[in-house]
Design a protein around this motif. Structure first.
Motif, PDB file in Angstrom:
ATOM      1  N   ASP A 187     -20.805 -13.161 -32.968  1.00 57.43           N
ATOM      2  CA  ASP A 187     -19.885 -12.686 -34.002  1.00 57.43           C
ATOM      3  C   ASP A 187     -20.317 -13.142 -35.387  1.00 57.43           C
ATOM      4  O   ASP A 187     -20.069 -12.436 -36.385  1.00 57.43           O
ATOM      5  CB  ASP A 187     -18.461 -13.166 -33.708  1.00 57.43           C
ATOM      6  N   ALA A 188     -20.947 -14.310 -35.491  1.00 51.28           N
ATOM      7  CA  ALA A 188     -21.484 -14.747 -36.783  1.00 51.28           C
ATOM      8  C   ALA A 188     -22.500 -13.736 -37.295  1.00 51.28           C
ATOM      9  O   ALA A 188     -22.488 -13.353 -38.482  1.00 51.28           O
ATOM     10  CB  ALA A 188     -22.120 -16.126 -36.652  1.00 51.28           C
ATOM     11  N   ALA A 189     -23.381 -13.274 -36.423  1.00 54.99           N
ATOM     12  CA  ALA A 189     -24.352 -12.263 -36.827  1.00 54.99           C
ATOM     13  C   ALA A 189     -23.660 -10.951 -37.173  1.00 54.99           C
ATOM     14  O   ALA A 189     -24.050 -10.267 -38.134  1.00 54.99           O
ATOM     15  CB  ALA A 189     -25.371 -12.041 -35.714  1.00 54.99           C
ATOM     16  N   ARG A 190     -22.613 -10.607 -36.431  1.00 51.47           N
ATOM     17  CA  ARG A 190     -21.903  -9.357 -36.707  1.00 51.47           C
ATOM     18  C   ARG A 190     -21.280  -9.360 -38.101  1.00 51.47           C
ATOM     19  O   ARG A 190     -21.396  -8.385 -38.851  1.00 51.47           O
ATOM     20  CB  ARG A 190     -20.810  -9.124 -35.662  1.00 51.47           C
ATOM     21  N   ILE A 191     -20.602 -10.449 -38.473  1.00 50.01           N
ATOM     22  CA  ILE A 191     -19.915 -10.422 -39.766  1.00 50.01           C
ATOM     23  C   ILE A 191     -20.899 -10.571 -40.923  1.00 50.01           C
ATOM     24  O   ILE A 191     -20.703  -9.977 -41.986  1.00 50.01           O
ATOM     25  CB  ILE A 191     -18.783 -11.468 -39.837  1.00 50.01           C
ATOM     26  N   VAL A 192     -21.980 -11.310 -40.732  1.00 51.78           N
ATOM     27  CA  VAL A 192     -22.985 -11.394 -41.797  1.00 51.78           C
ATOM     28  C   VAL A 192     -23.662 -10.030 -41.974  1.00 51.78           C
ATOM     29  O   VAL A 192     -23.929  -9.598 -43.098  1.00 51.78           O
ATOM     30  CB  VAL A 192     -24.005 -12.503 -41.506  1.00 51.78           C
ATOM     31  N   ARG A 193     -23.921  -9.344 -40.881  1.00 51.46           N
ATOM     32  CA  ARG A 193     -24.485  -7.999 -40.976  1.00 51.46           C
ATOM     33  C   ARG A 193     -23.559  -7.086 -41.774  1.00 51.46           C
ATOM     34  O   ARG A 193     -24.006  -6.323 -42.629  1.00 51.46           O
ATOM     35  CB  ARG A 193     -24.709  -7.437 -39.576  1.00 51.46           C
ATOM     36  N   ARG A 194     -22.262  -7.154 -41.505  1.00 48.42           N
ATOM     37  CA  ARG A 194     -21.308  -6.320 -42.249  1.00 48.42           C
ATOM     38  C   ARG A 194     -21.248  -6.749 -43.720  1.00 48.42           C
ATOM     39  O   ARG A 194     -21.094  -5.904 -44.601  1.00 48.42           O
ATOM     40  CB  ARG A 194     -19.915  -6.411 -41.609  1.00 48.42           C
ATOM     41  N   ALA A 195     -21.350  -8.040 -43.986  1.00 49.73           N
ATOM     42  CA  ALA A 195     -21.348  -8.517 -45.370  1.00 49.73           C
ATOM     43  C   ALA A 195     -22.578  -8.016 -46.125  1.00 49.73           C
ATOM     44  O   ALA A 195     -22.507  -7.721 -47.322  1.00 49.73           O
ATOM     45  CB  ALA A 195     -21.289 -10.036 -45.400  1.00 49.73           C
ATOM     46  N   ILE A 196     -23.696  -7.926 -45.455  1.00 49.98           N
ATOM     47  CA  ILE A 196     -24.916  -7.408 -46.084  1.00 49.98           C
ATOM     48  C   ILE A 196     -24.776  -5.921 -46.385  1.00 49.98           C
ATOM     49  O   ILE A 196     -25.192  -5.444 -47.453  1.00 49.98           O
ATOM     50  CB  ILE A 196     -26.138  -7.655 -45.170  1.00 49.98           C
ATOM     51  N   GLU A 197     -24.165  -5.174 -45.477  1.00 45.63           N
ATOM     52  CA  GLU A 197     -24.196  -3.718 -45.548  1.00 45.63           C
ATOM     53  C   GLU A 197     -22.978  -3.076 -46.206  1.00 45.63           C
ATOM     54  O   GLU A 197     -23.018  -1.900 -46.558  1.00 45.63           O
ATOM     55  CB  GLU A 197     -24.359  -3.135 -44.131  1.00 45.63           C
ATOM     56  N   THR A 198     -21.878  -3.805 -46.375  1.00 51.46           N
ATOM     57  CA  THR A 198     -20.656  -3.207 -46.881  1.00 51.46           C
ATOM     58  C   THR A 198     -20.824  -2.615 -48.279  1.00 51.46           C
ATOM     59  O   THR A 198     -21.662  -3.066 -49.070  1.00 51.46           O
ATOM     60  CB  THR A 198     -19.510  -4.235 -46.913  1.00 51.46           C
ATOM     61  N   ASP A 199     -19.978  -1.626 -48.593  1.00 55.49           N
ATOM     62  CA  ASP A 199     -19.941  -1.049 -49.938  1.00 55.49           C
ATOM     63  C   ASP A 199     -19.049  -1.860 -50.877  1.00 55.49           C
ATOM     64  O   ASP A 199     -19.004  -1.583 -52.084  1.00 55.49           O
ATOM     65  CB  ASP A 199     -19.426   0.388 -49.880  1.00 55.49           C
ATOM     66  N   VAL A 200     -18.315  -2.844 -50.343  1.00 54.33           N
ATOM     67  CA  VAL A 200     -17.462  -3.705 -51.172  1.00 54.33           C
ATOM     68  C   VAL A 200     -18.355  -4.554 -52.076  1.00 54.33           C
ATOM     69  O   VAL A 200     -19.377  -5.087 -51.632  1.00 54.33           O
ATOM     70  CB  VAL A 200     -16.573  -4.597 -50.285  1.00 54.33           C
ATOM     71  N   ASP A 201     -17.972  -4.689 -53.345  1.00 51.44           N
ATOM     72  CA  ASP A 201     -18.789  -5.455 -54.290  1.00 51.44           C
ATOM     73  C   ASP A 201     -18.426  -6.929 -54.353  1.00 51.44           C
ATOM     74  O   ASP A 201     -19.262  -7.760 -54.716  1.00 51.44           O
ATOM     75  CB  ASP A 201     -18.672  -4.851 -55.692  1.00 51.44           C
ATOM     76  N   PHE A 202     -17.178  -7.256 -54.059  1.00 54.30           N
ATOM     77  CA  PHE A 202     -16.758  -8.661 -54.075  1.00 54.30           C
ATOM     78  C   PHE A 202     -15.588  -8.838 -53.127  1.00 54.30           C
ATOM     79  O   PHE A 202     -14.711  -7.978 -53.022  1.00 54.30           O
ATOM     80  CB  PHE A 202     -16.332  -9.132 -55.465  1.00 54.30           C
ATOM     81  N   GLY A 203     -15.539  -9.971 -52.462  1.00 57.85           N
ATOM     82  CA  GLY A 203     -14.386 -10.289 -51.643  1.00 57.85           C
ATOM     83  C   GLY A 203     -14.556 -11.628 -50.958  1.00 57.85           C
ATOM     84  O   GLY A 203     -15.669 -12.163 -50.846  1.00 57.85           O
ATOM     85  N   ILE A 204     -13.417 -12.182 -50.513  1.00 56.02           N
ATOM     86  CA  ILE A 204     -13.389 -13.434 -49.756  1.00 56.02           C
ATOM     87  C   ILE A 204     -12.767 -13.125 -48.402  1.00 56.02           C
ATOM     88  O   ILE A 204     -11.670 -12.560 -48.321  1.00 56.02           O
ATOM     89  CB  ILE A 204     -12.580 -14.515 -50.490  1.00 56.02           C
TER      90      ILE A 204
END
Length: 258
Positions: A187-204
């Motif tokens: 799941d760590a790899a899954r969420i980092v992958r989504r963080a790399i690829e998302t169209d969102v410019d900023f978020g926590i």
């Protein structure tokens, strides 16, 4: 689409090693540690995060920085987090901005909000006011604020992940609060992958597996990042381990020993 070039700072650490192994077939990864390891695969570049020029030398041609490096213990001293986590994070963000890096994925921590855990004041949301439980937590709260500044002032895209407890085997600890914030390696790899690829410019965003006893909201992680955790502490727990409504009380000295 060309393969993204990803710099993982702290790539030889626990989480860094997991991400390097699991993402290396999807991205062109360059690792980083205090000391260079030119014979490693992928190659590991050396830089002291407190040395801006050395950090800037890591950035050329990089699409995304996954910034994990730094003092990682909630028992770290002020002196340790000052150089590694505060000055170091500023240097990473400034070097990324100067080099034209597209995005920084910032490894924040559950310890930004750890006093809510100590006093069992749940649930906790991404927009709840920070309440660090240690100098380490303070340094991560500072890092999140610095990320916000670099996005607002310079337009640098930053995704901050409040990472839970990453462990291959969550049964090695018996603290309910750790089980609740467990983040599996997959799941760590899954969420980092989504963080790399998302169209969102900023978020926590909270980064935790699908644990039934979790107390930290992942609604925006699911809706904005498209994160879909596949693992759960309940799947690893002994058959007689209950899920206690409202959560099991936390030790008064949390996060000592965590």
């Amino acid at each position: 689409m060309s393969t993204r070039r990803i710099l993982i700072t702290g790539s030889t650490g626990g989480v860094g090693s997991v991400l390097t192994q699991r993402l290396t077939h999807e991205y062109a990864i360059t690792g980083h540690d205090l000391t260079a390891q030119p014979d490693a695969d992928p190659v590991v570049l050396g830089a002291d995060l407190a040395d801006y020029d050395a950090v800037r030398g890591l950035m050329d041609g990089i699409d995304t920085v996954v910034h994990l490096a730094g003092a990682a213990s909630p028992e770290a001293s002020w002196e340790a987090v000052l150089d590694a986590n505060i000055i170091g994070t500023r240097n990473v963000l400034e070097a990324a901005r100067d080099a034209g890096v597209r995005r920084v994925v910032y490894a924040s921590s559950n310890h930004v909000m750890g006093m809510y855990d100590r006093y069992e004041q749940w649930p906790v949301y991404p927009d709840t006011p920070p309440r660090p439980d240690s100098f380490y937590g303070v340094s991560k709260a500072f890092g999140e604020t610095l990320c916000r500044f670099y996005h607002d002032e310079y337009g640098l895209s930053v995704i901050a992940l409040r990472i839970g407890w990453v462990a291959g085997d969550p049964t090695t600890k018996d603290a309910d609060v750790l089980h609740a914030m467990w983040l599996s390696e997959a799941d760590a790899a899954r969420i980092v992958r989504r963080a790399i690829e998302t169209d969102v410019d900023f978020g926590i965003y909270y980064a935790i597996s699908d644990n039934p006893n979790r107390r930290w909201s992942m609604t925006n992680s699911l809706l904005e990042l498209g994160y879909r955790p596949q693992d759960s502490w309940a799947d690893e727990a002994p058959a007689d381990e209950p899920v206690v409504e409202g959560g099991v009380p936390v030790a008064d000295d949390w996060p000592a020993g965590s």
